[in-house]
Write an enzyme that holds these catalytic residues in place. Structure first.
Site, PDB file in Angstrom:
ATOM      1  N   GLU A  28      32.075  52.911  93.320  1.00 24.49           N
ATOM      2  CA  GLU A  28      31.174  53.989  93.752  1.00 24.49           C
ATOM      3  C   GLU A  28      30.486  53.582  95.046  1.00 24.49           C
ATOM      4  O   GLU A  28      29.947  52.482  95.131  1.00 24.49           O
ATOM      5  CB  GLU A  28      30.126  54.231  92.655  1.00 24.49           C
ATOM      6  CG  GLU A  28      29.155  55.329  92.989  1.00 24.49           C
ATOM      7  CD  GLU A  28      28.079  55.504  91.911  1.00 24.49           C
ATOM      8  OE1 GLU A  28      27.502  54.503  91.457  1.00 24.49           O
ATOM      9  OE2 GLU A  28      27.821  56.660  91.541  1.00 24.49           O
ATOM     10  N   SER A  45      23.048  53.188  87.341  1.00 25.68           N
ATOM     11  CA  SER A  45      24.367  52.649  87.703  1.00 25.68           C
ATOM     12  C   SER A  45      25.074  52.106  86.456  1.00 25.68           C
ATOM     13  O   SER A  45      24.430  51.750  85.464  1.00 25.68           O
ATOM     14  CB  SER A  45      24.194  51.541  88.744  1.00 25.68           C
ATOM     15  OG  SER A  45      23.389  50.521  88.200  1.00 25.68           O
ATOM     16  N   CYS A  94      25.181  61.846  91.485  1.00 21.87           N
ATOM     17  CA  CYS A  94      26.232  61.388  90.576  1.00 21.87           C
ATOM     18  C   CYS A  94      27.310  62.439  90.422  1.00 21.87           C
ATOM     19  O   CYS A  94      28.375  62.159  89.879  1.00 21.87           O
ATOM     20  CB  CYS A  94      25.643  61.041  89.226  1.00 21.87           C
ATOM     21  SG  CYS A  94      24.989  62.476  88.396  1.00 21.87           S
ATOM     22  N   PHE A 130      16.855  56.539  90.916  1.00 22.24           N
ATOM     23  CA  PHE A 130      16.084  57.038  92.061  1.00 22.24           C
ATOM     24  C   PHE A 130      16.544  58.413  92.519  1.00 22.24           C
ATOM     25  O   PHE A 130      15.809  59.125  93.174  1.00 22.24           O
ATOM     26  CB  PHE A 130      16.183  56.043  93.240  1.00 22.24           C
ATOM     27  CG  PHE A 130      17.468  56.157  94.025  1.00 22.24           C
ATOM     28  CD1 PHE A 130      17.612  57.108  95.026  1.00 22.24           C
ATOM     29  CD2 PHE A 130      18.557  55.335  93.759  1.00 22.24           C
ATOM     30  CE1 PHE A 130      18.804  57.235  95.739  1.00 22.24           C
ATOM     31  CE2 PHE A 130      19.752  55.458  94.463  1.00 22.24           C
ATOM     32  CZ  PHE A 130      19.868  56.406  95.463  1.00 22.24           C
ATOM     33  N   LYS A 189      10.030  55.447  82.061  1.00 26.27           N
ATOM     34  CA  LYS A 189      10.075  54.338  83.025  1.00 26.27           C
ATOM     35  C   LYS A 189      10.910  54.816  84.213  1.00 26.27           C
ATOM     36  O   LYS A 189      12.118  54.714  84.221  1.00 26.27           O
ATOM     37  CB  LYS A 189      10.697  53.114  82.356  1.00 26.27           C
ATOM     38  CG  LYS A 189      10.289  51.764  82.921  1.00 26.27           C
ATOM     39  CD  LYS A 189      10.539  51.555  84.397  1.00 26.27           C
ATOM     40  CE  LYS A 189      11.968  51.282  84.790  1.00 26.27           C
ATOM     41  NZ  LYS A 189      12.169  51.275  86.263  1.00 26.27           N
ATOM     42  N   GLU A 197      11.607  52.580  90.368  1.00 28.55           N
ATOM     43  CA  GLU A 197      10.494  52.045  91.165  1.00 28.55           C
ATOM     44  C   GLU A 197      10.599  52.460  92.633  1.00 28.55           C
ATOM     45  O   GLU A 197       9.671  52.255  93.405  1.00 28.55           O
ATOM     46  CB  GLU A 197      10.388  50.521  91.018  1.00 28.55           C
ATOM     47  CG  GLU A 197      11.624  49.723  91.391  1.00 28.55           C
ATOM     48  CD  GLU A 197      12.624  49.565  90.237  1.00 28.55           C
ATOM     49  OE1 GLU A 197      12.980  50.590  89.615  1.00 28.55           O
ATOM     50  OE2 GLU A 197      13.071  48.433  89.996  1.00 28.55           O
TER      51      GLU A 197
HETATM   52  P1  NAD Z   1      19.967  51.622  88.917  1.00 31.18           P
HETATM   53  O1  NAD Z   1      20.925  51.315  87.829  1.00 31.18           O
HETATM   54  O2  NAD Z   1      19.758  50.601  89.980  1.00 31.18           O
HETATM   55  O3  NAD Z   1      18.501  51.904  88.301  1.00 31.18           O
HETATM   56  C1  NAD Z   1      18.312  52.783  87.229  1.00 31.18           C
HETATM   57  C2  NAD Z   1      17.138  52.300  86.400  1.00 31.18           C
HETATM   58  O4  NAD Z   1      17.442  51.004  85.878  1.00 31.18           O
HETATM   59  C3  NAD Z   1      15.845  52.172  87.190  1.00 31.18           C
HETATM   60  O5  NAD Z   1      14.786  52.688  86.426  1.00 31.18           O
HETATM   61  C4  NAD Z   1      15.711  50.671  87.415  1.00 31.18           C
HETATM   62  O6  NAD Z   1      14.380  50.246  87.449  1.00 31.18           O
HETATM   63  C5  NAD Z   1      16.422  50.079  86.223  1.00 31.18           C
HETATM   64  N1  NAD Z   1      17.059  48.786  86.530  1.00 31.18           N
HETATM   65  C6  NAD Z   1      17.599  48.409  87.723  1.00 31.18           C
HETATM   66  N2  NAD Z   1      18.091  47.150  87.635  1.00 31.18           N
HETATM   67  C7  NAD Z   1      17.869  46.731  86.369  1.00 31.18           C
HETATM   68  C8  NAD Z   1      18.161  45.518  85.660  1.00 31.18           C
HETATM   69  N3  NAD Z   1      18.783  44.505  86.252  1.00 31.18           N
HETATM   70  N4  NAD Z   1      17.802  45.447  84.367  1.00 31.18           N
HETATM   71  C9  NAD Z   1      17.185  46.463  83.760  1.00 31.18           C
HETATM   72  N5  NAD Z   1      16.868  47.629  84.382  1.00 31.18           N
HETATM   73  C10 NAD Z   1      17.216  47.767  85.669  1.00 31.18           C
HETATM   74  O7  NAD Z   1      20.410  53.019  89.539  1.00 31.18           O
HETATM   75  P2  NAD Z   1      19.850  53.748  90.836  1.00 31.18           P
HETATM   76  O8  NAD Z   1      20.334  53.031  92.041  1.00 31.18           O
HETATM   77  O9  NAD Z   1      18.394  54.009  90.700  1.00 31.18           O
HETATM   78  O10 NAD Z   1      20.578  55.169  90.707  1.00 31.18           O
HETATM   79  C11 NAD Z   1      21.844  55.433  91.243  1.00 31.18           C
HETATM   80  C12 NAD Z   1      22.922  55.311  90.194  1.00 31.18           C
HETATM   81  O11 NAD Z   1      22.672  56.213  89.119  1.00 31.18           O
HETATM   82  C13 NAD Z   1      24.297  55.673  90.710  1.00 31.18           C
HETATM   83  O12 NAD Z   1      25.234  54.769  90.192  1.00 31.18           O
HETATM   84  C14 NAD Z   1      24.526  57.068  90.164  1.00 31.18           C
HETATM   85  O13 NAD Z   1      25.877  57.443  90.019  1.00 31.18           O
HETATM   86  C15 NAD Z   1      23.856  56.952  88.842  1.00 31.18           C
HETATM   87  N6  NAD Z   1      23.524  58.265  88.286  1.00 31.18           N
HETATM   88  C16 NAD Z   1      24.239  58.700  87.225  1.00 31.18           C
HETATM   89  C17 NAD Z   1      23.981  59.938  86.693  1.00 31.18           C
HETATM   90  C18 NAD Z   1      24.762  60.439  85.511  1.00 31.18           C
HETATM   91  O14 NAD Z   1      24.290  61.343  84.855  1.00 31.18           O
HETATM   92  N7  NAD Z   1      25.916  59.884  85.197  1.00 31.18           N
HETATM   93  C19 NAD Z   1      22.971  60.734  87.240  1.00 31.18           C
HETATM   94  C20 NAD Z   1      22.253  60.249  88.322  1.00 31.18           C
HETATM   95  C21 NAD Z   1      22.534  59.000  88.837  1.00 31.18           C
END
Ligand code: NAD
Length: 501
Positions: A385, A226, A281, A149, A173, A176
């Site tokens: 985090e 994450s 991040c 997000f 994808k 959401e």
């Molecule tokens: P998230 O892991 O909740 O979601 C990321 C994606 O995974 C979304 O598209 C979501 O729909 C999908 N997803 C969520 N739960 C899932 C599941 N159980 N099974 C399969 N798919 C699933 O992450 P977020 O909250 O949207 O984003 C924040 C996180 O992203 C933080 O941890 C941040 O540090 C990390 N981030 C990392 C970087 C990097 O380059 N290292 C960059 C930006 C954000």
């Protein structure tokens, strides 16, 4: 209340699952819309559409492909403010920062215009008598991007621009929580002349992600989110024979040496810890002063500035920091502040006490800046985090003690050091076990022609995002050995060919 669906085969496609996720406006705390969550069959249809578009797109000349990117760049500049406004209303980051989100993605589109130069391959003339050898970079086929997000513009552009310029077709994808901007991108791509089916957006949740990670027609999966989900996606996609890069969470440390310019440090920390409400991040979430004098001075300098942070509606031009993305995330971050207090950290500034008192936006997901001192390495609030506007100060006595903290932390995304001493800076950059390092630069996000990627629990897979690494990720090498002219007779050979002239 608005609805967001899918974009497949060059047109908007209405979701059929009957399942929706809420889209909130974090500044008001109201549900502003809902997003259709795709079924497995809908995802499979998007993959089939991308697969059908692949032969023509991969067969399009590299220059024509690059020209689509050139047009896309112009359109994105034209649409930048509209994209930023949409992004700001769903994410909650302030408008100027949302413009930055679009701009950093746009820079990858600008980089991708020049990708023909990077697809050139290699050629060796006359490796044996009459034999030439050459290698070329071929696109993989259908590739997919799954995004978080917190950068709804930059990260989808990181992935799709490089993948498409290399000749792949793409299934996106998005998160959401803020799905609007990637759907706007789909229209921009179409206007730029991208053939239908090359860039598709499918909105969804775990069901969509699982379908992408297991469908044999998807050749590579690029994920950012994450760490637990990054690990899951990496394990699932690679178990199904796919190439995968999966970027995860972070806990980024800034070392402050006694000789640092402390005014510069204070400015850097305020921006890097509290910008985008800490939902980056590459945010600095841990400050590591070396020596008591520096630590005491930093706390003295930071306290009034954190207390005076202007928190407000994301479209308020005076706001420096907007709300958090959802009520759930706000509760999670508040929970970490509770935990940090229980664990014995000193609450120098308590963001939970913050009260938003302007213009009737009391229901927004606001949290004030929080400053925690005397944090210890064993604390859970340090190990995990938080992803909110919280800065933890971990005091150290020496450079070696400070260096160990980011190096031994589970995450290894970014770090920075502030010092006037070149030897110390160079030593830190060489030895720290972290993927991206800043020297007197708080948020060392590499530009598009370099590559982005952390180490350890911050990234799974070997190949980074964008730059030459991105081109490697989205292509495979084919090497051709060819004998010309005809008429050279070597006779039947029963040993492996060797270089005997
Ligand atoms: P998230 O892991 O909740 O979601 C990321 C994606 O995974 C979304 O598209 C979501 O729909 C999908 N997803 C969520 N739960 C899932 C599941 N159980 N099974 C399969 N798919 C699933 O992450 P977020 O909250 O949207 O984003 C924040 C996180 O992203 C933080 O941890 C941040 O540090 C990390 N981030 C990392 C970087 C990097 O380059 N290292 C960059 C930006 C954000």
């Amino acid at each position: 209340m608005y609805e967001r669906h899918h974009f497949v085969g060059g047109k908007e496609v209405e979701g059929t699952s009957g399942r929706f996720g809420p889209i909130f406006n974090p500044s008001t705390g109201e549900q502003a819309g809902k997003v259709a969550l795709a079924t497995k069959a809908e995802v499979e249809n998007a993959i089939a559409t991308a697969e059908a578009a692949f032969p023509a797109w991969s067969g399009t000349s590299v220059v024509k492909r690059a020209r689509v990117l050139q047009d896309l760049v112009q359109i994105l500049y034209r649409e930048k403010d509209a994209l930023a406004a949409a992004l700001s209303s769903e994410h909650g980051k302030v408008f100027s920062d949302a413009q930055g989100d679009v701009q950093r993605g746009l820079e990858v589109a600008e980089f991708a215009q020049g990708i023909p130069h990077l697809l050139k391959g290699e050629y060796s003339d006359n490796v044996s008598t009459g034999i030439d050898m050459y290698s070329m970079r071929k696109p993989l086929g259908v590739v997919a991007g799954i995004t978080p997000f917190n950068f709804p513009a930059m990260i989808p552009l990181w992935m799709s621009c490089v993948a498409i310029a290399c000749g792949n077709t793409f299934v996106m994808k998005p998160s959401e929580k803020d799905p609007t901007v990637p759907l706007m991108f789909a229209k921009c791509w179409k206007e730029a002349g991208l053939p239908d089916g090359v860039f598709n957006v499918i909105n969804g949740d775990k069901e969509s992600v699982d379908t992408i990670c297991t469908d044999p027609r998807v050749k590579a999966v690029s994920f950012v989110g994450s760490t637990p989900i990054a690990q899951y996606v990496y394990a699932t996609a690679t178990a199904h024979g796919k190439r995968c890069q999966a970027m995860g969470g972070a806990k980024n440390h800034m070392l402050i040496m006694p000789d640092a310019d402390l005014d510069q440090v204070a400015d850097a920390l305020i921006g890097a810890a509290y910008g985008s409400a800490g939902e980056r991040c590459m945010a600095i979430s841990v400050a590591v002063p070396v020596g008591k004098a520096v630590a005491d001075k930093m706390v003295e300098m930071l306290k009034p500035r954190v207390e005076e942070l202007k928190v407000g509606h994301s479209m308020d031009p005076l706001a420096e920091m907007g709300p958090l993305v959802t009520a759930d995330h706000l509760a999670k971050v508040r929970g970490y502040i509770d935990l940090a207090e229980t664990e014995g950290s000193d609450l120098v500034v308590d963001g939970r006490a913050f009260k938003y008192n302007m213009q009737g936006y009391e229901n927004g997901y606001y949290l004030g800046g929080t400053l925690l001192d005397n944090v210890k390495p064993g604390m859970r609030s340090y190990k995990e985090e938080i992803f909110g506007p919280t800065l933890q100060i971990l005091r150290t006595e020496s450079f070696e003690e400070a260096l160990r903290l980011p190096s031994e932390h589970e995450y290894g995304n970014g770090t920075s050091i502030f010092t006037r001493d070149g030897d110390t800076a160079r030593e830190y950059a060489n030895r720290v076990e972290v993927g991206m390092v800043g020297v007197n630069v708080p948020i060392p996000v590499p530009l598009a022609f370099h590559s982005f990627g952390g180490w350890k629990g911050s990234a799974f897979g070997d190949i980074n995002q964008h730059g030459m690494e991105g081109v490697r990720f989205y292509t495979k090498t084919k090497t051709v050995t060819s004998r010309w002219p005809t008429g050279i007779r070597a006779g039947a050979e029963f040993v492996i060919p060797t270089l005997n002239g």
